[in-house]
Structures are given as structure tokens and as C-alpha cells.
Design a protein around this motif. Sequence first.
Motif, PDB file in Angstrom:
ATOM      1  N   GLU A 150       2.063  -9.964  -3.242  1.00 25.47           N
ATOM      2  CA  GLU A 150       1.984  -9.523  -1.851  1.00 25.47           C
ATOM      3  C   GLU A 150       2.073  -8.008  -1.714  1.00 25.47           C
ATOM      4  N   ALA A 151       2.370  -7.290  -2.806  1.00 29.08           N
ATOM      5  CA  ALA A 151       2.485  -5.838  -2.744  1.00 29.08           C
ATOM      6  C   ALA A 151       1.142  -5.152  -2.645  1.00 29.08           C
ATOM      7  N   GLY A 152       0.052  -5.839  -2.909  1.00 33.23           N
ATOM      8  CA  GLY A 152      -1.218  -5.125  -2.853  1.00 33.23           C
ATOM      9  C   GLY A 152      -2.407  -6.030  -3.000  1.00 33.23           C
TER      10      GLY A 152
ATOM     11  N   ASP B 121      -1.251   2.051   7.430  1.00 32.06           N
ATOM     12  CA  ASP B 121      -0.443   1.069   6.702  1.00 32.06           C
ATOM     13  C   ASP B 121      -1.027   0.706   5.345  1.00 32.06           C
ATOM     14  N   SER B 122      -2.349   0.564   5.268  1.00 31.80           N
ATOM     15  CA  SER B 122      -2.950   0.180   3.989  1.00 31.80           C
ATOM     16  C   SER B 122      -2.739   1.266   2.932  1.00 31.80           C
TER      17      SER B 122
ATOM     18  N   VAL C  28      -0.196   3.392   2.873  1.00 28.59           N
ATOM     19  CA  VAL C  28       1.229   3.344   2.533  1.00 28.59           C
ATOM     20  C   VAL C  28       1.474   2.208   1.537  1.00 28.59           C
ATOM     21  N   SER C  29       0.848   1.058   1.772  1.00 31.44           N
ATOM     22  CA  SER C  29       0.975  -0.081   0.865  1.00 31.44           C
ATOM     23  C   SER C  29       0.395   0.245  -0.509  1.00 31.44           C
ATOM     24  N   MET C  30      -0.751   0.919  -0.535  1.00 33.53           N
ATOM     25  CA  MET C  30      -1.365   1.292  -1.812  1.00 33.53           C
ATOM     26  C   MET C  30      -0.479   2.277  -2.573  1.00 33.53           C
TER      27      MET C  30
ATOM     28  N   ARG D 140       2.739   2.497  -2.401  1.00 34.43           N
ATOM     29  CA  ARG D 140       3.864   1.705  -2.892  1.00 34.43           C
ATOM     30  C   ARG D 140       3.447   0.945  -4.160  1.00 34.43           C
ATOM     31  N   GLN D 141       2.251   0.388  -4.138  1.00 32.53           N
ATOM     32  CA  GLN D 141       1.787  -0.365  -5.305  1.00 32.53           C
ATOM     33  C   GLN D 141       1.543   0.573  -6.495  1.00 32.53           C
TER      34      GLN D 141
ATOM     35  N   ASP E 210       4.882   1.200  -7.946  1.00 31.81           N
ATOM     36  CA  ASP E 210       5.372   0.031  -8.680  1.00 31.81           C
ATOM     37  C   ASP E 210       4.673  -0.101 -10.035  1.00 31.81           C
TER      38      ASP E 210
END
Length: 170
Positions: free
Chosen positions: A24-26, A75-76, A78-80, A82-83, A86
Motif C-alpha cells: 500500500e506504500a506505492g 499527495d502522489s 509525497v507518497s512516491m 515516502r516509497q 523506504d
Amino acid sequence: SATAALLRGGAGVAVLGPAPPPPEAGLGVDPRAVVGEPAGPPLAGEELEARTQALASVMRCPVCQGLSIADSPVDSAVSMRRQVRDLLAAGFSEEQILDYFERSYGEFIRLVPKPEGFNWAVWIAPGVALAIGVGLVAWRLRRGGRGEPEAGPPPELDPYLERVRREVSG
């Protein structure tokens, strides 16, 4: 924990290694299935943050398109980011991470195209254009004083030009 043992596969087979980012992280695909095992050591601390920022700055935001995911507030992006963080923390190399994102977004995800194949045109064209421009300017400057003198009006217009000069002056 990223370095904890990961139980995967059937019959309770234990495989040691960093845990993959949660789907779900990316992109929802285990990066190991796309780019193989992490090529480097897991990162943490300031080095992780610096490498995350550097890599995010060369990846195009799929929404903003003119911005990197490091600069985009959507948001996308920011999510990328974060991924990316990670994946770096798990030990994946920058090239592995770019390849992973290319699987979903294509080479478009790179702000700087790879210098291979047709992309060489992107890398070579500015230099070729500059060389042609410099060559044209140099040719024109060398030719400057030796060109043909500008031709005046044809002799058959002399009577008309004389008449215009008389009317304008007098």
C-alpha cells in the motif's frame, strides 16, 4: 523493522533480509519481483535523507509533470517520496529504484533521460545546434567585408528617381 527476518513462501520457510515496503506504500508490487534483491546496504539517518532528496529531485511528478517529486506538494508525489525513502532504507540502489518506478510510469518518470538509444539525440542536439550556430556566425563574419557590394537601383529607374529627388528637395 526493515532488517527483521521476513517469513515468506510456503511451509514457514524463513528468509533473512530487509522487509519490502508494504504494497500500500506505492506501486503495490514487491520491488524484489521487479528489480531483484537490494544491491546496497540499508541506509539510515542523514545519509538516507540526503539520498532520498537527491533521488526524488531527478524523478518527475506524474501529476505536475514540470516538477520533481521532491518539489511537488501533491499527495502522489509525497507518497512516491515516502516509497523512495523506504526503498533506500531497505538497501535498494538508486538505479534499482528508478527501474522500479519505470515499470509503472515508463522512462517518463526520469527528469534526466538515460543517454542511450534515441535519447542520445536529447544529449547531442544542443551541442550540434551550438556548433552549427557558431560555424554560421564565423562564416558570416569572415565573409563580411568581401561580399558583393549592394547593387543600386537598376539604370532604367534613373529618370524616375531624379524626378522624386527634385520634388522632395524643392
